[in-house]
Design an enzyme around this catalytic site. Structure first.
Site, PDB file in Angstrom:
ATOM      1  N   LYS A 268       0.844  -1.198   0.000  1.00 55.85           N
ATOM      2  CA  LYS A 268       0.000   0.000   0.000  1.00 55.85           C
ATOM      3  C   LYS A 268       0.882   1.251   0.000  1.00 55.85           C
ATOM      4  CE  LYS A 268      -0.409  -0.107   5.048  1.00 55.85           C
ATOM      5  NZ  LYS A 268      -1.335  -0.181   6.202  1.00 55.85           N
TER       6      LYS A 268
ATOM      7  N   TYR B 281      13.750  32.291   7.168  1.00 59.15           N
ATOM      8  CA  TYR B 281      12.554  33.009   7.591  1.00 59.15           C
ATOM      9  C   TYR B 281      12.481  33.135   9.110  1.00 59.15           C
ATOM     10  CZ  TYR B 281      10.647  32.495   2.853  1.00 59.15           C
ATOM     11  OH  TYR B 281      10.437  32.560   1.498  1.00 59.15           O
TER      12      TYR B 281
END
Length: 409
Positions: free
Chosen positions: A75, A301
């Site tokens: 999966k 930032y």
């Protein structure tokens, strides 16, 4: 304009075929990972080791010793490793069963040439189930209502659908029938009595990676399956009982039953101490350039990091949009030329900065290991999980879906 073109195309399909187009998940790649050009010009990439994967399959098969069958859980596009890359190894090692979650995964498994047992290990929507009939996939069923709806779909197509009846034996409360109640047991009996559904397996899933918890869930599952087999008059010899994930397979042998469902172990994601399983994935990027900045400058930032000395910072071409999350801001490390160097400043969308002041050999174009090994150094599972606060699968499934992949051996 793009919307109008899409609408026009859909209208043409409806006009020509008389059917509305079936929209599904984005197509998965059938690329087998052997073309180096797929990563040569990429900002970041995932390397998958076929030899490690095949070693892990053989190791697991030897541990099962022929007493339980192996179902490879692929999966999330083989846990981010890429089904197209993984399936040749699955087929080469003679794995008899593959488990997936989506129809697109089922398509790639069948397109790879796999003709063995294919199982979905989550509840499907009705439209998914109907579309998946073309892939000869066995479906998980955990409610009488869904069983009746699935039966009607199978009847409409003139087919018999093989199903795995899921029990909520360990308290996942997700897919399974609640056999701790009489109403739940009644539902289970109804599920076994559908004309176009063939019951081929009884299953459960363990909620906690803890040996005692697994054994408690296993005891409940054993009692519940015994009850259903007796009261529904099922032929035990025609049923596969399965419950064990990778943890239970390796740590609680009595939970292996007729078949095990292992995903993480195939790729080397196991509990600490299981060193016989090899990690199959590495996550890498490159140095774009190296810059010199004076002491006192801030980095990134929000000025979360201030340089304490004149520094050389390497600009790495990867960021949180590629799966290297902001949580690694001022906490993570990477490897360059075998040197372990710290992430400084906030991880940006497409860039991160690392301090290479102490390593004058670092230059633009150098390979960067974000997870994995390089020249004797290693960025480990334990440190990534500690910083991220979650299982490593929470990261590597995203790395694999966000970046190109290549087989390295």
């Amino acid at each position: 304009m793009p919307f109008r073109r899409t609408l026009l195309a859909a209208s043409l399909v409806l006009l020509i075929t008389g059917q509305a187009p079936l929209y599904a998940a984005p197509p998965l790649s059938m690329d087998n990972g052997t073309n180096a050009l797929t990563v040569q010009n990429s900002n970041a990439w995932v390397e998958v080791s076929a030899s490690a994967l095949q070693h892990n399959i053989r190791t697991l098969q030897a541990e099962l010793a022929g007493k339980s069958r192996l179902c490879a859980v692929l999966k999330a596009d083989a846990y981010g490793h890429g089904i197209g890359l993984v399936m040749p190894s699955i087929i080469a090692q003679g794995v008899p069963c593959v488990a997936v979650a989506s129809n697109e995964e089922a398509r790639v498994v069948r397109a790879s040439g796999f003709t063995g047992q294919l199982v979905r290990v989550r509840a499907a929507s009705l439209s998914e189930l109907e579309d998946a009939l073309q892939y000869d996939m066995e479906e998980l069923v955990g409610s009488a209502e869904f069983a009746r709806q699935a039966d009607a779909i199978a009847a409409r197509h003139g087919k018999t659908l093989r199903i795995h009846l899921a029990f909520n034996s360990s308290g996942m409360s997700r897919n399974g029938v609640e056999m701790a109640t009489w109403s739940g047991r009644g539902e289970a009996l109804q599920i076994t009595d559908q004309k176009h559904l063939e019951l081929v397996a009884l299953m459960t899933h363990f909620a906690v990676e803890d040996k005692d918890d697994v054994r408690k869930g296993l005891a409940a599952f054993n009692e519940q399956t015994d009850w259903l087999i007796k009261h529904a008059r099922l032929d035990r010899s025609k049923l596969t009982l399965h419950a064990a994930n990778s943890f239970a397979t390796l740590e609680v042998p009595e939970a292996r039953l007729d078949m095990v469902r292992t995903g993480g172990a195939l790729f080397g994601d196991t509990v600490p101490g299981r060193t016989e399983y090899k990690r199959a994935m590495q996550f890498k990027s490159r140095v774009a350039a190296v810059h010199s900045y004076p002491a006192g400058n801030t980095v990134g930032y929000d000025r979360t990091f201030t340089l304490a000395r004149d520094s050389r910072l390497a600009n790495i071409t990867v960021g949180y949009s590629d799966g290297y999350r902001r949580v690694f801001t001022n906490k993570g490390h990477v490897l360059i030329n075998g040197h372990r160097v710290p992430v400084v400043g906030k991880v940006s969308m497409n860039t991160l900065m690392v301090d290479v002041t102490d390593f004058p050999d670092v230059k633009g174009g150098n390979e960067v290991v974000l997870f994995g090994k390089q020249a004797g150094g290693e960025i480990t599972q334990a440190e990534m999980e500690e910083i991220n606060g979650a299982l490593l699968a929470d990261l590597y499934t995203v790395w694999g879906s966000s970046n190109p992949k290549i087989l390295v051996d």
